[in-house]
Design a protein around this motif. Structure first.
Motif, mmCIF file in Angstrom:
data_model
loop_
_atom_site.group_PDB
_atom_site.id
_atom_site.type_symbol
_atom_site.label_atom_id
_atom_site.label_comp_id
_atom_site.label_asym_id
_atom_site.label_seq_id
_atom_site.Cartn_x
_atom_site.Cartn_y
_atom_site.Cartn_z
ATOM 1 N N PRO A 77 -2.145 -16.855 10.906
ATOM 2 C CA PRO A 77 -1.734 -16.758 12.314
ATOM 3 C C PRO A 77 -1.614 -15.300 12.729
ATOM 4 O O PRO A 77 -1.510 -14.409 11.873
ATOM 5 C CB PRO A 77 -0.363 -17.448 12.310
ATOM 6 N N PRO A 78 -1.618 -15.020 14.027
ATOM 7 C CA PRO A 78 -1.430 -13.637 14.482
ATOM 8 C C PRO A 78 -0.117 -13.068 13.975
ATOM 9 O O PRO A 78 0.879 -13.780 13.848
ATOM 10 C CB PRO A 78 -1.431 -13.775 16.011
ATOM 11 N N ALA A 79 -0.137 -11.778 13.668
ATOM 12 C CA ALA A 79 1.079 -11.131 13.172
ATOM 13 C C ALA A 79 2.130 -11.070 14.264
ATOM 14 O O ALA A 79 1.808 -10.792 15.421
ATOM 15 C CB ALA A 79 0.751 -9.721 12.689
ATOM 16 N N PRO A 80 3.394 -11.350 13.956
ATOM 17 C CA PRO A 80 4.465 -11.212 14.956
ATOM 18 C C PRO A 80 4.538 -9.794 15.491
ATOM 19 O O PRO A 80 4.217 -8.839 14.781
ATOM 20 C CB PRO A 80 5.728 -11.580 14.158
ATOM 21 N N ALA A 81 4.948 -9.674 16.726
ATOM 22 C CA ALA A 81 5.081 -8.349 17.337
ATOM 23 C C ALA A 81 6.008 -7.472 16.495
ATOM 24 O O ALA A 81 7.046 -7.936 16.005
ATOM 25 C CB ALA A 81 5.620 -8.479 18.754
ATOM 26 N N ALA A 88 1.292 -6.624 7.683
ATOM 27 C CA ALA A 88 0.441 -7.637 8.299
ATOM 28 C C ALA A 88 -0.790 -7.910 7.446
ATOM 29 O O ALA A 88 -1.217 -9.066 7.287
ATOM 30 C CB ALA A 88 0.033 -7.208 9.704
ATOM 31 N N VAL A 89 -1.386 -6.866 6.894
ATOM 32 C CA VAL A 89 -2.547 -7.047 6.008
ATOM 33 C C VAL A 89 -2.147 -7.851 4.781
ATOM 34 O O VAL A 89 -2.863 -8.774 4.352
ATOM 35 C CB VAL A 89 -3.129 -5.676 5.590
ATOM 36 N N ARG A 90 -1.015 -7.515 4.197
ATOM 37 C CA ARG A 90 -0.544 -8.246 3.018
ATOM 38 C C ARG A 90 -0.289 -9.717 3.356
ATOM 39 O O ARG A 90 -0.573 -10.611 2.542
ATOM 40 C CB ARG A 90 0.736 -7.586 2.471
ATOM 41 N N ALA A 91 0.241 -9.990 4.552
ATOM 42 C CA ALA A 91 0.507 -11.374 4.960
ATOM 43 C C ALA A 91 -0.802 -12.150 5.116
ATOM 44 O O ALA A 91 -0.899 -13.316 4.687
ATOM 45 C CB ALA A 91 1.293 -11.393 6.269
ATOM 46 N N VAL A 92 -1.802 -11.530 5.720
ATOM 47 C CA VAL A 92 -3.106 -12.181 5.852
ATOM 48 C C VAL A 92 -3.697 -12.452 4.465
ATOM 49 O O VAL A 92 -4.195 -13.552 4.182
ATOM 50 C CB VAL A 92 -4.079 -11.317 6.678
ATOM 51 N N ALA A 93 -3.646 -11.441 3.609
ATOM 52 C CA ALA A 93 -4.206 -11.587 2.266
ATOM 53 C C ALA A 93 -3.541 -12.722 1.502
ATOM 54 O O ALA A 93 -4.215 -13.570 0.898
ATOM 55 C CB ALA A 93 -4.061 -10.270 1.502
ATOM 56 N N ALA A 143 -13.937 -0.251 6.240
ATOM 57 C CA ALA A 143 -12.584 -0.509 5.727
ATOM 58 C C ALA A 143 -12.222 -1.979 5.836
ATOM 59 O O ALA A 143 -11.713 -2.584 4.882
ATOM 60 C CB ALA A 143 -11.578 0.348 6.492
ATOM 61 N N ALA A 144 -12.480 -2.573 7.009
ATOM 62 C CA ALA A 144 -12.156 -3.988 7.205
ATOM 63 C C ALA A 144 -13.017 -4.868 6.308
ATOM 64 O O ALA A 144 -12.549 -5.887 5.780
ATOM 65 C CB ALA A 144 -12.340 -4.371 8.670
ATOM 66 N N SER A 145 -14.281 -4.497 6.127
ATOM 67 C CA SER A 145 -15.174 -5.270 5.263
ATOM 68 C C SER A 145 -14.718 -5.221 3.812
ATOM 69 O O SER A 145 -14.786 -6.221 3.083
ATOM 70 C CB SER A 145 -16.609 -4.752 5.380
ATOM 71 N N ALA A 146 -14.254 -4.038 3.372
ATOM 72 C CA ALA A 146 -13.761 -3.916 1.996
ATOM 73 C C ALA A 146 -12.564 -4.841 1.777
ATOM 74 O O ALA A 146 -12.468 -5.528 0.747
ATOM 75 C CB ALA A 146 -13.380 -2.466 1.704
ATOM 76 N N LEU A 147 -11.654 -4.871 2.745
ATOM 77 C CA LEU A 147 -10.500 -5.767 2.645
ATOM 78 C C LEU A 147 -10.943 -7.227 2.642
ATOM 79 O O LEU A 147 -10.475 -8.034 1.830
ATOM 80 C CB LEU A 147 -9.539 -5.514 3.805
ATOM 81 N N ALA A 211 -1.423 -5.980 -5.521
ATOM 82 C CA ALA A 211 -1.587 -4.614 -5.997
ATOM 83 C C ALA A 211 -2.971 -4.086 -5.626
ATOM 84 O O ALA A 211 -3.125 -2.913 -5.254
ATOM 85 C CB ALA A 211 -1.377 -4.548 -7.511
ATOM 86 N N GLY A 212 -3.957 -4.945 -5.710
ATOM 87 C CA GLY A 212 -5.303 -4.550 -5.310
ATOM 88 C C GLY A 212 -5.380 -4.255 -3.823
ATOM 89 O O GLY A 212 -6.051 -3.297 -3.398
ATOM 90 N N ILE A 213 -4.687 -5.072 -3.010
ATOM 91 C CA ILE A 213 -4.634 -4.814 -1.567
ATOM 92 C C ILE A 213 -4.028 -3.445 -1.299
ATOM 93 O O ILE A 213 -4.521 -2.660 -0.475
ATOM 94 C CB ILE A 213 -3.815 -5.909 -0.858
#
Length: 232
Positions: A77-81, A88-93, A143-147, A211-213
């Protein structure tokens, strides 16, 4: 007659919809994998006829896509404000990691979908945070593609590894045996594998994944420009 009346009543109270079909498809995929998803099995689960299902979806490919998209949409879901970009990246991952762990078939579907809707949902969530981190425009796609590649690839591989182990196997015992085998490898050909063998039995897949993230985020974070030297 009573059973027939009950089934007909159930159909009236729970009219068939695309959402119900997708939910039932996810349940079948979780239970039996992609091979178990047939319109006959789906019709039995929904207490309807295959023709009624075809009214909402054109075939198995569309159904697999819709099921994958539904799982991914719920996982990212979208990250909370106010959420920090790294968090946020960690939450998506973790959302993707846990979703593929719970629904192993999703990993295979994401690998096939190229830049289709389910993958684009993840890419968009990650890309917005790459923007928020201040990554220069020229390297945002990279950068986004690597993630994205790390998240989907590692999460999918983790689920595949879990499926490869016989059900009921004790994880620590299995990894201990594997670690013992690693220590017996040729020391000249596999010096690193032998060195880290002792870390294998008790490692946490989610911790290693995050840790990789963090390593990737550290690599893509903008560097501060060095201060100009004082003038003479």
């Amino acid at each position: 007659m009573a059973a027939t009346r009950t089934r007909r009543t159930e159909r009236r109270e729970n009219p068939l919809s695309r959402e119900r079909i997708v939910e039932a498809a996810i349940e079948l995929l979780d239970a039996a994998g992609e091979g178990g998803l047939t319109f006959r099995a789906l019709a039995e689960r929904l207490a309807t006829g295959p023709g009624a299902i075809y009214w909402h979806v054109t075939g198995k490919d569309e159904l697999l896509h819709a099921a994958t998209d539904a799982v991914v949409a719920a996982a990212v879901p979208p990250a909370p404000a106010g959420t920090a970009p790294r968090d946020a990246v960690r939450a998506v991952a973790l959302g993707v990691f846990d979703a593929i762990d719970a629904h192993p078939w999703v990993g295979a579907q994401l690998a096939r979908s190229a830049m289709d809707a389910p993958i684009l949902r993840i890419f968009e969530r990650l890309g917005r945070q790459v923007q928020a981190l201040g990554v220069p425009r020229a390297v945002r796609f990279t950068a986004a593609s690597a993630l994205l590649n790390y998240v989907v690839g590692v999460a999918g591989q983790n689920a595949a590894n879990a499926r490869a182990v016989e059900a009921g196997t004790d994880r620590t015992e299995f990894l201990t045996r594997m670690a013992a085998a690693w220590t017996e490898l040729d020391p000249e050909e596999y010096p690193f594998v032998r060195e880290v063998a002792g870390d294998l039995p008790h490692h946490d897949d989610r911790v290693e994944f995050l840790a990789g993230i963090d390593l990737i985020l550290t690599g893509i974070a903008p560097r501060e420009r060095p201060a100009d030297p004082p003038s003479a």
